[in-house]
Write a protein that holds these residues in place. Sequence first.
Motif, PDB file in Angstrom:
ATOM      1  N   VAL A 117       0.900   4.315  -2.720  1.00 47.44           N
ATOM      2  CA  VAL A 117       0.627   5.729  -2.419  1.00 47.44           C
ATOM      3  C   VAL A 117       1.760   6.599  -2.977  1.00 47.44           C
ATOM      4  O   VAL A 117       1.511   7.659  -3.560  1.00 47.44           O
ATOM      5  N   LEU A 176      -7.468  -0.314  -2.338  1.00 50.62           N
ATOM      6  CA  LEU A 176      -8.119   0.160  -1.115  1.00 50.62           C
ATOM      7  C   LEU A 176      -7.360   1.334  -0.498  1.00 50.62           C
ATOM      8  O   LEU A 176      -7.965   2.242   0.064  1.00 50.62           O
ATOM      9  N   ALA A 177      -6.023   1.303  -0.619  1.00 46.63           N
ATOM     10  CA  ALA A 177      -5.228   2.405  -0.064  1.00 46.63           C
ATOM     11  C   ALA A 177      -5.478   3.698  -0.833  1.00 46.63           C
ATOM     12  O   ALA A 177      -5.414   4.780  -0.257  1.00 46.63           O
ATOM     13  N   ALA A 180       0.824  -1.210   0.000  1.00 47.24           N
ATOM     14  CA  ALA A 180       0.000   0.000   0.000  1.00 47.24           C
ATOM     15  C   ALA A 180       0.859   1.261   0.000  1.00 47.24           C
ATOM     16  O   ALA A 180       0.587   2.205  -0.747  1.00 47.24           O
ATOM     17  N   ALA A 181       1.918   1.286   0.824  1.00 45.47           N
ATOM     18  CA  ALA A 181       2.746   2.490   0.935  1.00 45.47           C
ATOM     19  C   ALA A 181       3.423   2.796  -0.399  1.00 45.47           C
ATOM     20  O   ALA A 181       3.543   3.971  -0.796  1.00 45.47           O
ATOM     21  N   ALA A 220      -4.694  -4.274  -2.243  1.00 47.42           N
ATOM     22  CA  ALA A 220      -4.108  -3.388  -1.227  1.00 47.42           C
ATOM     23  C   ALA A 220      -3.946  -1.982  -1.796  1.00 47.42           C
ATOM     24  O   ALA A 220      -4.293  -0.990  -1.145  1.00 47.42           O
ATOM     25  N   LYS A 259      -8.251   4.389  -2.697  1.00 50.33           N
ATOM     26  CA  LYS A 259      -9.666   4.637  -2.948  1.00 50.33           C
ATOM     27  C   LYS A 259     -10.082   6.064  -2.551  1.00 50.33           C
ATOM     28  O   LYS A 259     -10.667   6.788  -3.353  1.00 50.33           O
ATOM     29  N   GLN A 260      -9.748   6.453  -1.331  1.00 51.53           N
ATOM     30  CA  GLN A 260     -10.136   7.785  -0.858  1.00 51.53           C
ATOM     31  C   GLN A 260      -9.427   8.881  -1.651  1.00 51.53           C
ATOM     32  O   GLN A 260     -10.013   9.917  -1.952  1.00 51.53           O
ATOM     33  N   ASN A 261      -8.143   8.635  -1.979  1.00 49.19           N
ATOM     34  CA  ASN A 261      -7.377   9.635  -2.730  1.00 49.19           C
ATOM     35  C   ASN A 261      -8.000   9.902  -4.097  1.00 49.19           C
ATOM     36  O   ASN A 261      -8.090  11.047  -4.531  1.00 49.19           O
TER      37      ASN A 261
END
Lengths: 306, 382
Positions: free
Chosen positions: B89, B113-114, B85-86, B110, B116-118
């Motif tokens: 991002v 989902l990491a 995930a990192a 991963a 998604k908000q962004n």
Amino acid sequence: MRKTYLAYLIVAALATLPWVVGGRYVFHVATMITIMIPLALSLNLMLKVGQLSLAQAAFMGIGAYGAVLLTMRLDFPPMLSVFAGGLLAAATAAICGPVFLRIKGVYFALLTFAFGQIVNLVFQEWTSLFGGNSGIYGIPKLSVFGMRFSTTQHYYLFGLVFCAVCYVALRLLERSEIGRIFQALKEDETLSRSLGSNALAWRVAAFVGSALIAGIAGGIYGFYIGFLSPDAFTFWLSVDLIVMNVVGGATSVLGPVLGAIFIVPLPEFLREARAFQLLIYGVVLIIFLVLIKDGLVTLFERRKPG
Amino acid sequence: MNIRKLAVQLLVGISLTGLSIAGTLAEPIKIGVIAPLTGAGAQWGMAAAEGVKILAAETNANGGLDIGGEKHQVEVIAYDDKYQAADAVAAYNRLLNIDGAKYVFLVASASTLALKQNLEGDAVLGLTASVTDKAIDEGSNFMYRMLRPPVDYMPPFLDWVRDNVKERRVAIVNPNDETGWSQAQLTERLYKERGFEVLGIELYERAQQDFAPMVTKIQGLNVDIVELGSTSPATAGLIVRQARDLGYPGLFIKVGGTGAEAIVAGAGNEAAEGLVNVIFADRQNEGFRNLATEYEKAVGQQPNEYIVNFYDAANVLVQAIQKAGDADDAAKVAAAINDVLPIKSVQGGDLTLRGAGNREIMAPVYVGIIKGGQVAVVAEVK
């Protein structure tokens, strides 16, 4: 001594670099450095007592999951959860430490490796609590006194403050009586014990302290990335922390700081190389280890024995 | 004098040509791919990246994307997320901040989902291969899925099994983790609904390599179908080989995920003979073969089936950008996806939009049977 100040100056200049260069990407890389520095320092604390801990990734995971779940399930304020997560990791270390730290050397490393694997398996298998391999998503942003950490810059600033606190605390510890006790334990435990120091108690204290730092760093990571899965807390993270200590120099608290500043952004610098990214990363590491055997810190501080 | 005049005319001509070229060749449209390009998932990630790149190269070869009379080249930038995930991002921030991409293809759950908000916050359009139901919810305006999720293709796949296979006694095998548990639950229900008798559910650890005890137990249940569920292709190959060695004569079915070639590689041609597997690409199809040729030129290997899905999804995206008439407004492009579908997949058959929030691009799925070490497509899963 002057050279140490030069190192501080360089680190301070690098810390302001994201504002000079600007952009979310640069702030993201810088934030990840500020998360990894405390983790590298937490391992360094264990190295100070002569124990190689492979449990730091697990403590980071306990802190991260603990903090996030406290906020998401029990409505704890996020900032309070970050520190509570750290305390949870420290409590785990306090329970396991007296057992683990009776063992030394490679056996301790293996024991902490096994501990890390068990913790990771718990994250994977206890799906109702930890979300399993699918992880936990939709994690809210950090906030303090009503101010929401809405940008990467906020996390970077918070990370910088936490790094500074950890560094100063460990630097003071290194130069204090306790630091000398740690050094004595590392160099000649029998002699140290004959002088009255309680080796096990001091080692447990170091273990608990290192878990606290790793746990808080984990909490910051969880709220910053916004998604948690067991993949982020594997044995390989502990290996990365060892690399940071070795490249930076494990003999001084400054070493892991320099190591993290060098190692964390390295893959980002090599992104353009794409297919050769891992190869170049490996070659650069080998070159550094061969040319600067005792770590980057020796460029700024006098070499210490051991 | 004449020479001077000629020189002036040449200079003016060159300048005007330059201005004209600058006027027609607008800024390139940048598309990001965040995928595991190294490590265990590299086959998927490379297929994803190359699928999008091949589509971009074809678009550029045809003069680029025509938006409001301006020709835009399509540039694909692929970054490795190492399934982390990192790293995803970091790659996302770089794509957005340094490269200026407004469209992102994602492979791993991963990473999906990491980010998604962004994606929602930044109004960046994401197309994911993740089949987790958490990837798309009511708040998703900028996330699309490009694969048919198991919950969609498994019922018709098992309808085909019911109608074409005489065996009826099933043991279900899955890894002992969340993916395996949910897969076991779903397949048990679907098999039972279709009149099969589910006699046992066996779970094993992902790292396990010795399956003799589990296979012996399954043999004791007297089943004639072993359903391999979400077992990875390499492990499925091991199970098949060890089961055949121990004398299991029955049928193997793998409804959860593709990878028949890897199963054959692990089990051997003889042991894998007759295995029924869901597949996303028909390797004999001309469209797939063309993609495979291009992939082989770039990578030097045969591609994973995923290449079809990413090529098709890139085609949907590029057509949606053109339809929207504004490459900078991902919201308009997202809305245009609805308008451009259905379109043809590179394999033939229609790509349609349905599923969660009408945000799933449904691509063809096939029933494959291993015959002589090769995967033969016997039916399309409707």
